[in-house]
Design a protein around this motif. Structure first.
Motif, PDB file in Angstrom:
ATOM      1  N   LEU A 149       0.823  -1.208   0.000  1.00 51.22           N
ATOM      2  CA  LEU A 149       0.000   0.000   0.000  1.00 51.22           C
ATOM      3  C   LEU A 149       0.861   1.264   0.000  1.00 51.22           C
ATOM      4  O   LEU A 149       0.624   2.202  -0.772  1.00 51.22           O
ATOM      5  CB  LEU A 149      -0.931  -0.006   1.214  1.00 51.22           C
ATOM      6  N   SER A 150       1.886   1.296   0.872  1.00 50.06           N
ATOM      7  CA  SER A 150       2.739   2.484   0.951  1.00 50.06           C
ATOM      8  C   SER A 150       3.517   2.691  -0.338  1.00 50.06           C
ATOM      9  O   SER A 150       3.714   3.832  -0.780  1.00 50.06           O
ATOM     10  CB  SER A 150       3.694   2.375   2.141  1.00 50.06           C
ATOM     11  N   THR A 151       3.944   1.591  -0.961  1.00 52.48           N
ATOM     12  CA  THR A 151       4.667   1.712  -2.230  1.00 52.48           C
ATOM     13  C   THR A 151       3.744   2.198  -3.329  1.00 52.48           C
ATOM     14  O   THR A 151       4.138   3.036  -4.158  1.00 52.48           O
ATOM     15  CB  THR A 151       5.290   0.356  -2.628  1.00 52.48           C
ATOM     16  N   LEU A 152       2.520   1.696  -3.340  1.00 50.90           N
ATOM     17  CA  LEU A 152       1.545   2.165  -4.321  1.00 50.90           C
ATOM     18  C   LEU A 152       1.293   3.661  -4.173  1.00 50.90           C
ATOM     19  O   LEU A 152       1.273   4.402  -5.163  1.00 50.90           O
ATOM     20  CB  LEU A 152       0.223   1.402  -4.162  1.00 50.90           C
ATOM     21  N   VAL A 153       1.120   4.102  -2.925  1.00 54.44           N
ATOM     22  CA  VAL A 153       0.883   5.526  -2.679  1.00 54.44           C
ATOM     23  C   VAL A 153       2.068   6.363  -3.157  1.00 54.44           C
ATOM     24  O   VAL A 153       1.917   7.356  -3.877  1.00 54.44           O
ATOM     25  CB  VAL A 153       0.618   5.780  -1.177  1.00 54.44           C
ATOM     26  N   GLY A 154       3.276   5.940  -2.761  1.00 56.34           N
ATOM     27  CA  GLY A 154       4.465   6.702  -3.105  1.00 56.34           C
ATOM     28  C   GLY A 154       4.738   6.760  -4.597  1.00 56.34           C
ATOM     29  O   GLY A 154       4.981   7.838  -5.159  1.00 56.34           O
ATOM     30  N   LEU A 155       4.681   5.596  -5.258  1.00 54.27           N
ATOM     31  CA  LEU A 155       4.991   5.558  -6.685  1.00 54.27           C
ATOM     32  C   LEU A 155       3.908   6.208  -7.535  1.00 54.27           C
ATOM     33  O   LEU A 155       4.197   6.804  -8.579  1.00 54.27           O
ATOM     34  CB  LEU A 155       5.218   4.113  -7.135  1.00 54.27           C
TER      35      LEU A 155
END
Length: 202
Positions: free
Chosen positions: A90-96
């Motif tokens: 989830l955090s990677t999706l948000v960041g990228l």
């Protein structure tokens, strides 16, 4: 179908595998902060973000391996391990997505799968069942995505290395997304069978 764990589970909290999982959870906000620093006027910290992501992948492998080898499989570990996986995704999706490295449609596809699983977990709880154990297919999907995300982060540039990372990153993203949905559909099938069997028994 879910892979059933035959080893004895424990209610212990402070085991080495659980501590590794907790450390992975602590790393989630750190990773998100590092990846978003350039968006808020800070220096590029992609190298540090990749290091945190790499360490999370190593700890993900070790916590399961050590839990089985040292017979420290615990009820808490069954919750922490998949929770850490999903929060990193989830955090990677948000960041990228925020940085326009991932397209919004891919983020929507992966989040829709998570929403579907949340609904299934709610149905299981309503019928008195705990969340099922992580299966091999779901782990394979997570590993593919965990390879895809750092490669796609590396692709944010104009060098030959960035171009190579983009090719392999999208290959892993394609496989990971497909396996992620396949595992989710099998999860739905399992929930349906459990609920149907309960209704038949009544």
């Amino acid at each position: 179908m879910e892979v059933q764990e035959t080893r004895v589970q424990t209610d212990r909290v402070l085991t080495i595998p659980n501590i590794l999982s907790m450390a992975r959870l602590i790393g989630v906000p750190l990773f998100l902060w590092l990846i978003l620093r350039p968006e808020f006027g800070g220096p590029n910290s992609d190298g540090w973000a990749l290091l945190v992501l790499a360490l999370s992948g190593v700890s993900d492998y070790l916590d399961g391996k050590l839990a089985r080898r040292w017979n420290q499989i615990s009820s808490l570990g069954r919750i922490l391990d998949p929770a850490a996986d999903r929060l990193y995704i989830l955090s990677t999706l948000v960041g990228l997505t925020w940085r326009d490295i991932l397209p919004l449609w891919l983020t929507a596809v992966l989040l829709a799968r998570e929403l579907m699983l949340l609904v299934m977990v709610g149905i299981l709880r309503r019928h008195g069942y705990p969340p099922p154990q992580v299966n091999f297919l779901g782990k394979a999907a997570t590993f593919n995505l965990m390879y895809a995300f750092p490669l796609l982060l590396l692709s944010d540039g104009d060098t030959w290395l960035a171009s190579l990372a983009e090719v392999f990153g999208w290959a892993f993203a394609g496989w990971g997304t497909s396996l992620y949905w396949w595992a989710g559909i099998l999860y739905v099938v399992q929930v349906r069978r459990l609920v149907k069997a309960e209704a038949t028994a009544e």
